[in-house]
Every structure is written in structure tokens, then in C-alpha cells.
Design an enzyme around this catalytic site. Structure first.
Site, short mmCIF file in Angstrom:
data_model
loop_
_atom_site.label_atom_id
_atom_site.label_comp_id
_atom_site.label_asym_id
_atom_site.label_seq_id
_atom_site.Cartn_x
_atom_site.Cartn_y
_atom_site.Cartn_z
N LEU A 58 48.91 45.63 39.83
CA LEU A 58 49.35 44.26 40.23
C LEU A 58 48.82 43.70 39.41
O LEU A 58 47.18 43.92 39.53
CB LEU A 58 49.68 44.60 41.64
N ALA A 59 49.73 42.15 39.83
CA ALA A 59 48.25 41.09 39.31
C ALA A 59 47.43 40.46 40.07
O ALA A 59 46.21 40.73 39.95
CB ALA A 59 49.57 39.71 39.23
N GLU A 60 47.52 41.45 41.00
CA GLU A 60 46.42 41.14 42.58
C GLU A 60 46.23 41.88 43.15
O GLU A 60 48.07 42.10 44.25
CB GLU A 60 46.14 39.39 43.38
N THR A 61 45.14 42.53 44.42
CA THR A 61 44.97 43.04 45.62
C THR A 61 43.98 42.79 46.43
O THR A 61 43.32 42.24 45.48
CB THR A 61 44.76 44.97 45.02
#
Length: 266
Positions: A44-47
Site C-alpha cells: 500500500l502507499a503507506e503502512t
């Protein structure tokens, strides 16, 4: 070892809109290389990883490729999980981060306001060739924030029509490129798209951190401090923004998509 994980769509009121982020509450930090592996695995774009420190919380964000200094949508997603899953009952959460203190207030049922430091822009004259080559456009005004290049196009239609060469953009020495334009109707004041191939994300659907530089820019251009923004990616994201001194406020909603556990050795 089993640890909880949640996935949230941020800056949207509908599932499958906005920007998805993983949220991983921890009792203590995992090794950095393991958190990076989890960021890559989630893809994902960010974790986001959070650990309680006194009365506050330390927050860190990992893309599939790198740790980043600031992320808005994943912070919004984290606040949503605090209030909906973790029993947090105060009106404000304070996070310590690589970008300093970040605050999130519960504004109403399902609405949260991020309070982030405003980023400063300066005009760029020595523009890397890969920016215009990667975006397949001619020269336009280019600015630089602490993390990204920002390009100002003439119309919303030009922003939506972009078909970047992500391989070329990936060679840029920055987190990525923000492209913005004044909106052409009452729905919003400005629109944007964000391309971050150097950070392992071709196009980020909704980028709160990018608005910490766009909001001051458009506030000056439009002579107003309260602004509505749309990130016109395929998933769309909607932000109510305000420039308040040296801070940028961004409000939006979030929807929980998934919750579960991940399994680690030991």
C-alpha cells in the site's frame, strides 16, 4: 507472534475511494528492516506503525520501498482506528513524528481534522530534465518543497489528462512530483495529482502531506485561507483545508476496509 493490523480507506466516505493505508499498533518497536518488509508485503502507499510514549504516540510510515517523513492519509487512517477500534476517547490525539508534532481532532461523527506544519515552497530555475520528460509536458512553473517538486498547470483538464512515464520519474532525487491547477467550478478551489515513483508509489491516490505545500500556495494565489481540494486520481480524494498561521488543517473521513492479524516468527 500475532499482531493486529487494520486497513482503512482515508479521505473518503465510501469504501474503495480515497487512499488505503495499513495501521499496525505496537507495544514496542519492531526492527526497522522488518517494518520495511511489512510495508513491502502490504504493498500500500503507506503502512503505519504506532507506539505509545507517555501521553503521546510515536508514528512512523513506510511505503513499499522507504520510510517517509510525513504522511497525511495514513495519519487520518490511524486516528480513525484509534476512535473506532482501540477505545480512544479524548478529542485530540498527539503524534510525535519525523516532521515534529502532529495533531488529529475528532471533528464530528466520522470526520477528523489533521493539524500539520505548513511546508515552504521556493521557485526552481534549475529544473531537472526528467520532470518534463516524465510528465510528457512542456515548461510550466516549478517549485520545490522539503520533499517534492510542485508543478502548476493551467487547467484541471490538463492535470487529469497526464500520462506519466513512471520509469523516467523514478530517477528524480526527491520523494516525487505534485501537479496542481486551479479548479474550474464550485466543487473545489484546486485539484492535484501526486506521482512518487522514487518512493515506490507510481501515483498516490490522496496525499495529505502534499497539501501542506499546496494549501499555502493556493491560499496566497486565491487570497483565502479556507480551501476545498480534490485529488483527481482514479480513486478520488476530498479535503477541506485551512491555512492557520504556520499550520495546515485538513479534514476528511475514513472507512475501515479490513481488520485482522499478521504472523511473525518469535
Amino acid at each position: 507472534m500475532k499482531l493486529p493490523i487494520y486497513q482503512v480507506d482515508a479521505f473518503t466516505t465510501e469504501m474503495f475511494g480515497g487512499n488505503p493505508a495499513a495501521v499496525c499498533p505496537l507495544q514496542q518497536w519492531l526492527p526497522d528492516d522488518l517494518m520495511q518488509q511489512l510495508g513491502a508485503e502490504n504493498n500500500l502507499a503507506e503502512t503505519t506503525f504506532i507506539v505509545k510514549e507517555g501521553d503521546q504516540y510515536r508514528i512512523r510510515w513506510f511505503t513499499p520501498a522507504v520510510e517517509v517523513k510525513l504522511c497525511g492519509h495514513a495519519t487520518l487512517a490511524t486516528a480513525h482506528i484509534f476512535y473506532t477500534e482501540l477505545g480512544y476517547d479524548k478529542d485530540e490525539i498527539v503524534f510525535n513524528s519525523l516532521s515534529g508534532l502532529l495533531k488529529v481532532k475528532r471533528k464530528g461523527e466520522g470526520v477528523y481534522t489533521l493539524d500539520f506544519p505548513a511546508d515552504k515552497l521556493h521557485a526552481v530555475t534549475d529544473i531537472p530534465d526528467v520532470i518534463f520528460e516524465g510528465l510528457n509536458i512542456g515548461p510550466v512553473p516549478v517549485f520545490k518543497s522539503s520533499m517534492d517538486y510542485l508543478l502548476v498547470l493551467h487547467t484541471r483538464q490538463e492535470v487529469e489528462a497526464l500520462t506519466p512515464d513512471f520509469k523516467t520519474l523514478s530517477t528524480l532525487d526527491a520523494r516525487g512530483v505534485i501537479v496542481t491547477a486551479k479548479a474550474d467550478g464550485d466543487e473545489a478551489d484546486f485539484v492535484s495529482r501526486c506521482f512518487f515513483p522514487p518512493s515506490g508509489i507510481d501515483e498516490d491516490p490522496v496525499t495529505g502531506s502534499a497539501h501542506t505545500s499546496m494549501v499555502p500556495y493556493w491560499a496566497a494565489q486565491l487570497n483565502k485561507t479556507a480551501l476545498k481540494a480534490i485529488q483527481v486520481s482514479g480513486r478520488r480524494g476530498y479535503l477541506d483545508c485551512e491555512l492557520k498561521g504556520d499550520r495546515v488543517l485538513m479534514s476528511g473521513s475514513a472507512v475501515t476496509y479490513m481488520k485482522g492479524e499478521y504472523y511473525l516468527p518469535g
